[in-house]
Structure formats: structure tokens, C-alpha cells
Design an enzyme around this catalytic site. Structure first.
Site, PDB file in Angstrom:
ATOM      1  N   ASP A   1       3.144 -10.310   7.151  1.00  0.00           N
ATOM      2  CA  ASP A   1       2.729  -9.674   5.698  1.00  0.00           C
ATOM      3  C   ASP A   1       1.558 -10.376   5.438  1.00  0.00           C
ATOM      4  O   ASP A   1       0.825 -11.148   6.241  1.00  0.00           O
ATOM      5  CB  ASP A   1       3.628 -10.343   4.769  1.00  0.00           C
ATOM      6  CG  ASP A   1       3.520 -10.246   3.339  1.00  0.00           C
ATOM      7  OD1 ASP A   1       3.385  -8.904   2.920  1.00  0.00           O
ATOM      8  OD2 ASP A   1       3.162 -11.356   2.562  1.00  0.00           O
TER       9      ASP A   1
ATOM     10  N   ASP B   1      -0.580 -10.457   1.810  1.00  0.00           N
ATOM     11  CA  ASP B   1      -0.788 -10.898   0.221  1.00  0.00           C
ATOM     12  C   ASP B   1       0.274 -12.146   0.335  1.00  0.00           C
ATOM     13  O   ASP B   1       1.500 -11.942   0.406  1.00  0.00           O
ATOM     14  CB  ASP B   1      -0.443  -9.936  -0.816  1.00  0.00           C
ATOM     15  CG  ASP B   1      -1.397  -9.023  -1.116  1.00  0.00           C
ATOM     16  OD1 ASP B   1      -2.639  -9.160  -0.869  1.00  0.00           O
ATOM     17  OD2 ASP B   1      -1.003  -7.676  -1.004  1.00  0.00           O
TER      18      ASP B   1
HETATM   19  O1  C5P Z   1       1.088  -7.822   1.431  1.00  0.00           O
HETATM   20  P1  C5P Z   1       2.311  -7.754   0.573  1.00  0.00           P
HETATM   21  O2  C5P Z   1       3.289  -7.126   1.184  1.00  0.00           O
HETATM   22  O3  C5P Z   1       2.637  -9.284   0.264  1.00  0.00           O
HETATM   23  O4  C5P Z   1       1.753  -7.055  -0.964  1.00  0.00           O
HETATM   24  C1  C5P Z   1       2.447  -7.165  -1.831  1.00  0.00           C
HETATM   25  C2  C5P Z   1       2.288  -8.018  -2.767  1.00  0.00           C
HETATM   26  O5  C5P Z   1       1.435  -7.562  -3.919  1.00  0.00           O
HETATM   27  C3  C5P Z   1       3.676  -8.243  -3.679  1.00  0.00           C
HETATM   28  O6  C5P Z   1       4.237  -9.691  -3.502  1.00  0.00           O
HETATM   29  C4  C5P Z   1       3.390  -8.043  -5.140  1.00  0.00           C
HETATM   30  O7  C5P Z   1       3.500  -9.409  -5.778  1.00  0.00           O
HETATM   31  C5  C5P Z   1       1.763  -8.052  -5.244  1.00  0.00           C
HETATM   32  N1  C5P Z   1       1.343  -6.731  -5.950  1.00  0.00           N
HETATM   33  C6  C5P Z   1       0.614  -6.869  -6.971  1.00  0.00           C
HETATM   34  N2  C5P Z   1       0.395  -5.959  -7.811  1.00  0.00           N
HETATM   35  C7  C5P Z   1       0.837  -5.004  -7.746  1.00  0.00           C
HETATM   36  C8  C5P Z   1       1.762  -4.769  -6.683  1.00  0.00           C
HETATM   37  C9  C5P Z   1       2.232  -5.596  -5.974  1.00  0.00           C
HETATM   38  O8  C5P Z   1       0.130  -8.153  -6.798  1.00  0.00           O
HETATM   39  N3  C5P Z   1       0.392  -3.857  -8.490  1.00  0.00           N
HETATM   40 MG    MG Z   2       3.412 -11.098   0.403  1.00  0.00          MG
END
Ligand code: C5P
Ligand code: MG
Length: 318
Positions: free
Chosen positions: A64, A66
């Protein structure tokens, strides 16, 4: 089957055999770090030994992005996700920032709520991502501004990230980054950190720009935290670079990340490592029950690096 697990064997004999097995097995570095919690240490060790015997040529890494490859926090401040890196006046208005924050405050607690199942969370995640992407499209974001926004952000990969990426590249081990974040931003983060090596493959939400370089849509099927299985089956399964590599090291920070390896056919050994960043006490049990290794508030790649070095060490010795 190990002989000392056979129930009818006399207990002292079993004990001696277990001690002998423990003493003759090489120690796996990294697992002694205080951030490490494991449900079944012996299974983890056996899996790592099996992966080491087959070496770098049989290995693939699925991670993954983030809060797994990037830090969760630094100096007491949250590190931005790829979506939050877009929170820059070069790209979006103050009004849009406000709306995105409100959405984050509404939906992030749902994303990490240990009392709700993935099925219960799913519609909320679709709603969150859909609303945010709609807002971003309204902002007419310019492609040529993304690099500057990343440079000006406080985006930060985990400590030891360079060793991780460089080692995988040197050993020609494919790294699939599977992210529900924004692919264009993710690429820019790893490019600016000089680790966008040729063995890196990315599945993520990519922006679609018109001929003038203005964001008009997001490409393909939306990826959020709890539908990675679908992406694994439809995208990752088709990646030729990952074929014939039956051993998988999987890294994630969400329980939804555990499905990222569902597209790997003919897998032999899968070792899962979960970063437990937030709501530690509330989520500890479910993480320990779900990941093979849990890293509790550990902002580094020390443990994955130690395991990788160990698994790929046979090649060095040749
Ligand atoms: O790379 P990863 O799959 O972890 O990316 C998704 C992350 O991005 C989620 O864990 C979520 O908390 C975060 N997110 C965010 N803002 C958004 C949508 C998702 O910070 N608008
Ligand atoms: Mg993540």
C-alpha cells in the site's frame, strides 16, 4: 509436520526437540524490535525461512502507499496522504480545502472504526472518494502544477525507504504499489525521492487531463480502501512482471490492504506486515489477528528491510 507437534510424543522429548530446532534455526533479524507484535512467531519464522530458501527470484512485494510507505506522522504532525498533498492554493481554493477537511472528518473515523465490518464501511468509502474526486474535478487542477505541490508539501516516506526501494531494484524483485490514493501524486512523491525504479509498478486512481492539461475526470474504476480485492483480480493478476513469483511480502496499514494479494495465482508463501499507526489500543487485537507481523507506531522500514535483506541474502552469498 514438525515431529515435536505430534501429540503422543513424550513431553520432555518434544521440549528437547523444540529447543534444538530453535537453536539450529538462524535468527531472523528485525523481529526483535520492540515495535513488533506477532500472533504466531513460529509461523512467521517458518514462512521467512521458506521464502529465503527460494530467494529473490521467487519473490514479489505488494505494498500500500499512504501511511504504509509514507509516514503517518513526523514531529507530532500528521504527514499528508496523496489526496491531502493536493491541498495547496496552486491547485485548489480555500473553499475546496474546507469541504475536503469536512469530508475527512466525517469519513476517516468510519474508515478506521474497529466496530464496523469492511462491508459496512464500503458504501461510506465510495461516497467519500466520489465526493472528493468531484470536488477536485471542479477545481480544474493543472497537471503541470502537481510536481510543485508535492515539492511544497510535507510528504515524507518512512525512515529507511531508500534501502527498501534500492534493495528491491538491485535484486530485480518487482514492487507493486497498490494505492487508493492519487496515482499521479504518488508517482511524483517517489520520483522526487529518487526511488521510482524500473521494478516499480503502480495501481491507483489516476487523473485524466484534457489537451490543455486540466483535470477532467479520474480514469478507470475507483479504488478505495475496501475494494482492493477487485483491483487485485482485474489489474494485478494480469501484470506479467509478477508472474512466476509465488512468494509475496505484503505491506499495508489498513485491514483492507490484506486483499491486495488476492490476484496472485499459485502463491506459496505470503507474509503480511501491518503498520498500526492510529487508534492503537482499539485496533490492536484485530491487527494481530489479521496480519502476520504488526508494527506498532513504527515510522520506519527497519523491519521490512531486515526481512528483505534476509530473504534475498542467498543471492549475495553466491
Ligand atoms: O495508499 P492508500 O491506499 O493507503 O490510500 C488511501 C488513504 O488515503 C486512505 O487510508 C485514506 O485515509 C486516505 N484518504 C485521504 N483523503 C481522501 C481519501 C482518502 O486522506 N479524500
Ligand atoms: Mg494506507
Amino acid at each position: 509436520m514438525q515431529i515435536y507437534h505430534v501429540p503422543w510424543i513424550y513431553t520432555p522429548v518434544r521440549t528437547v526437540l523444540a529447543i534444538w530446532h530453535q537453536l539450529t534455526k538462524p535468527e531472523i533479524p528485525g523481529l526483535t524490535k520492540c515495535s513488533v507484535v506477532m500472533r504466531e512467531r513460529s509461523r512467521v519464522e517458518e514462512t521467512i525461512h521458506a521464502m529465503q530458501r527460494e530467494g529473490a527470484g521467487s519473490l514479489q512485494v505488494i505494498s500500500d502507499f499512504d501511511m504504509t510507505l509514507t509516514r503517518f506522522a513526523h514531529n507530532g504532525k500528521r504527514v499528508p496522504t496523496t489526496h491531502n498533498i493536493l491541498d495547496n492554493r496552486l491547485l485548489i481554493s480555500e473553499e475546496c480545502t474546507k469541504k475536503m477537511r469536512e469530508l475527512l472528518n466525517t469519513y476517516y473515523p468510519i474508515e478506521i472504526d474497529p466496530r464496523r465490518t469492511a462491508e459496512e464501511k464500503l458504501p461510506h468509502m465510495v461516497e467519500w472518494w466520489t465526493k472528493v474526486h468531484k470536488l477536485l474535478i471542479q477545481q480544474r487542477i493543472r497537471k503541470d502544477m502537481l510536481a510543485r505541490a508535492v515539492k511544497e508539501s510535507s510528504a515524507m516516506l518512512r525512515g529507511g525507504y531508500k534501502v527498501f526501494f534500492d534493495r528491491l531494484a538491485e535484486q530485480q524483485v518487482p514492487l507493486l504499489i497498490f494505492s487508493a490514493g492519487v496515482g499521479d501524486v504518488l508517482e511524483e512523491v517517489i520520483r522526487q525521492n529518487l526511488v521510482f525504479h524500473p521494478n516499480v509498478h503502480i495501481i491507483s486512481n489516476y487523473m485524466d487531463f484534457d489537451q490543455t492539461g486540466v483535470l477532467t475526470a479520474f480514469k478507470g474504476q475507483l479504488i478505495h480502501t475496501y475494494n482492493k480485492r477487485e483491483g487485485a483480480l482485474s489489474h494485478a493478476a494480469g501484470l506479467t512482471e509478477l508472474q512466476g513469483r509465488p512468494n509475496v511480502l505484503l505491506l499495508g496499514d489498513s485491514l483492507g490492504d490484506l486483499t491486495m494479494a488476492d490476484g496472485v495465482s499459485g502463491h506459496k508463501n505470503i507474509l503480511t506486515i501491518g503498520f498500526l499507526n492510529d487508534q492503537v489500543e482499539e485496533r490492536k487485537d484485530s491487527y494481530i489477528n489479521s496480519f502476520d507481523i504488526v508494527l506498532v507506531t513504527d515510522e520506519t522500514m527497519d523491519v521490512p528491510n531486515a526481512i528483505l535483506r534476509y530473504i534475498t541474502s542467498s543471492r549475495d552469498n553466491k
